[in-house]
Design a protein around this motif. Structure first.
Motif, PDB file in Angstrom:
ATOM      1  N   ALA A  45       0.839  -1.205   0.000  1.00  0.00           N
ATOM      2  CA  ALA A  45       0.000   0.000   0.000  1.00  0.00           C
ATOM      3  C   ALA A  45       0.870   1.250   0.000  1.00  0.00           C
ATOM      4  N   VAL A  46       0.333   2.317  -0.569  1.00  0.00           N
ATOM      5  CA  VAL A  46       0.927   3.650  -0.500  1.00  0.00           C
ATOM      6  C   VAL A  46      -0.076   4.578   0.163  1.00  0.00           C
ATOM      7  N   VAL A  47       0.390   5.351   1.136  1.00  0.00           N
ATOM      8  CA  VAL A  47      -0.434   6.378   1.779  1.00  0.00           C
ATOM      9  C   VAL A  47       0.325   7.693   1.708  1.00  0.00           C
ATOM     10  N   THR A  48      -0.213   8.661   0.992  1.00  0.00           N
ATOM     11  CA  THR A  48       0.410   9.979   0.964  1.00  0.00           C
ATOM     12  C   THR A  48      -0.081  10.792   2.161  1.00  0.00           C
ATOM     13  N   GLY A  49       0.773  11.696   2.627  1.00  0.00           N
ATOM     14  CA  GLY A  49       0.426  12.414   3.852  1.00  0.00           C
ATOM     15  C   GLY A  49       0.311  11.460   5.021  1.00  0.00           C
ATOM     16  N   GLY A  50       1.218  10.480   5.072  1.00  0.00           N
ATOM     17  CA  GLY A  50       1.110   9.413   6.057  1.00  0.00           C
ATOM     18  C   GLY A  50       1.781   9.682   7.386  1.00  0.00           C
ATOM     19  N   GLY A  51       2.250  10.894   7.607  1.00  0.00           N
ATOM     20  CA  GLY A  51       2.978  11.180   8.831  1.00  0.00           C
ATOM     21  C   GLY A  51       2.110  11.506  10.025  1.00  0.00           C
ATOM     22  N   THR A  52       0.910  12.021   9.792  1.00  0.00           N
ATOM     23  CA  THR A  52       0.034  12.428  10.886  1.00  0.00           C
ATOM     24  C   THR A  52      -1.419  12.218  10.481  1.00  0.00           C
ATOM     25  N   GLY A  53      -2.312  12.423  11.423  1.00  0.00           N
ATOM     26  CA  GLY A  53      -3.732  12.506  11.157  1.00  0.00           C
ATOM     27  C   GLY A  53      -4.343  11.273  10.526  1.00  0.00           C
ATOM     28  N   ILE A  54      -5.256  11.492   9.594  1.00  0.00           N
ATOM     29  CA  ILE A  54      -5.961  10.394   8.935  1.00  0.00           C
ATOM     30  C   ILE A  54      -4.987   9.523   8.156  1.00  0.00           C
ATOM     31  N   GLY A  55      -3.973  10.129   7.553  1.00  0.00           N
ATOM     32  CA  GLY A  55      -2.995   9.354   6.802  1.00  0.00           C
ATOM     33  C   GLY A  55      -2.258   8.371   7.686  1.00  0.00           C
ATOM     34  N   LEU A  56      -1.786   8.824   8.840  1.00  0.00           N
ATOM     35  CA  LEU A  56      -1.071   7.944   9.756  1.00  0.00           C
ATOM     36  C   LEU A  56      -1.998   6.863  10.293  1.00  0.00           C
ATOM     37  N   ALA A  57      -3.193   7.245  10.724  1.00  0.00           N
ATOM     38  CA  ALA A  57      -4.140   6.261  11.249  1.00  0.00           C
ATOM     39  C   ALA A  57      -4.467   5.208  10.197  1.00  0.00           C
ATOM     40  N   SER A  58      -4.584   5.629   8.944  1.00  0.00           N
ATOM     41  CA  SER A  58      -4.877   4.688   7.869  1.00  0.00           C
ATOM     42  C   SER A  58      -3.702   3.760   7.602  1.00  0.00           C
ATOM     43  N   ALA A  59      -2.487   4.309   7.641  1.00  0.00           N
ATOM     44  CA  ALA A  59      -1.299   3.480   7.448  1.00  0.00           C
ATOM     45  C   ALA A  59      -1.185   2.432   8.550  1.00  0.00           C
ATOM     46  N   VAL A  60      -1.455   2.833   9.785  1.00  0.00           N
ATOM     47  CA  VAL A  60      -1.437   1.890  10.910  1.00  0.00           C
ATOM     48  C   VAL A  60      -2.460   0.781  10.681  1.00  0.00           C
ATOM     49  N   ARG A  61      -3.667   1.164  10.271  1.00  0.00           N
ATOM     50  CA  ARG A  61      -4.727   0.170  10.083  1.00  0.00           C
ATOM     51  C   ARG A  61      -4.420  -0.777   8.923  1.00  0.00           C
ATOM     52  N   LEU A  62      -3.913  -0.254   7.816  1.00  0.00           N
ATOM     53  CA  LEU A  62      -3.571  -1.105   6.676  1.00  0.00           C
ATOM     54  C   LEU A  62      -2.473  -2.092   7.045  1.00  0.00           C
ATOM     55  N   ALA A  63      -1.501  -1.635   7.836  1.00  0.00           N
ATOM     56  CA  ALA A  63      -0.434  -2.529   8.282  1.00  0.00           C
ATOM     57  C   ALA A  63      -0.982  -3.592   9.232  1.00  0.00           C
ATOM     58  N   GLU A  64      -1.885  -3.208  10.115  1.00  0.00           N
ATOM     59  CA  GLU A  64      -2.511  -4.180  11.014  1.00  0.00           C
ATOM     60  C   GLU A  64      -3.258  -5.253  10.232  1.00  0.00           C
TER      61      GLU A  64
END
Length: 250
Positions: free
Chosen positions: A9-28
């Motif tokens: 997966a690629v998440v842009t703006g993945g350092g904070t906020g919705i982007g980070l939360a989404s990256a965490v969830r996709l990895a989980e």
């Protein structure tokens, strides 16, 4: 077994906020997540929050800069497994009423939110595996006419339009494109946009705008992103899923 095991997966703006939360969830859910953003320190912290280098890779960059996106996708290509999920999340906002909008204001918002979103998806195309999911981060702002939010709202209306067109263009490849439209979600962007001195009052006002009487959490938007990324949403195409506590619904 996760619903995204062995996916990339690629998440842009993945350092904070919705982007980070989404990256965490996709990895989980099993994916290896590539995140990008402009602030290296935030990205490094995000990698640890996501699960370390085994779960996430950070590539610093600005989505409005084609060379930065090329570096991101070269890192994805080097992993050798193609790309299964793109969450085009990165965006910027400004509070400027009509009579004060300058060309610089326009270029700043549209270069990131519209041009950057287009380039993010366009440059991903050669890497997308059959059955991939592309998710665009739109916004309730596209519909609600908030004063001084005209540039941001218009840019997010363009993103919503992209989702419809690209869904039609990519469907024969088995690539699904959908949008998510968060409402008032409590992220660091509130303070960035309104200032530390106004943030508490803004959060209170935003909470009262929702039928649920509270702001959303980034994890609640991330749950919808994960759903759209997975086969659980296999019959959804060109949709726009509101995550807004009822703000624009009732």
């Amino acid at each position: 077994m996760g619903q995204l095991d062995n996916k990339t997966a690629v998440v842009t703006g993945g350092g904070t906020g919705i982007g980070l939360a989404s990256a965490v969830r996709l990895a989980e859910d099993g994916a290896h997540v590539f995140i990008t953003g402009r602030r290296r320190a935030e990205l490094d912290a995000a990698v640890e929050a996501i699960g370390g280098p085994e779960r996430a890779t950070a590539v610093a960059g600005d989505i409005s800069n084609p060379a930065d996106l090329d570096r991101l996708y070269e890192a994805v290509r080097a992993r050798g497994q193609g790309l299964d999920v793109v969450f085009a999340n990165a965006a910027t906002a400004s509070l400027v009423p009509l009579e004060q909008i300058t060309e610089k204001d326009f270029d700043h918002v549209f270069d990131v939110n519209v041009r950057g979103t287009l380039l993010t998806v366009q440059k991903a195309l050669p890497l997308l595996n059959d059955g991939a999911s592309v998710i665009l981060n739109a916004s309730t702002a596209a519909d609600n006419g908030t004063e001084a939010f005209g540039l941001y709202a218009a840019s997010k209306a363009a993103v919503r339009s992209f989702a419809r067109t690209w869904a039609n263009e990519l469907k024969d490849r088995g690539v699904r494109v959908n949008a998510v439209s968060p409402g008032p979600v409590d992220t660091p962007g509130i303070t960035d946009l309104f200032g530390e001195e106004n943030a508490a009052d803004v959060r209170t006002k935003l909470a009262t705008d929702t039928a649920l009487g509270r702001m959303g959490r980034p994890e609640e938007a991330a749950a919808v992103v994960a759903f759209l990324a997975s086969d659980q949403s296999s019959f959804m195409l060109g949709a726009n899923v509101f995550v807004d506590g009822g703000e624009n619904q009732i």
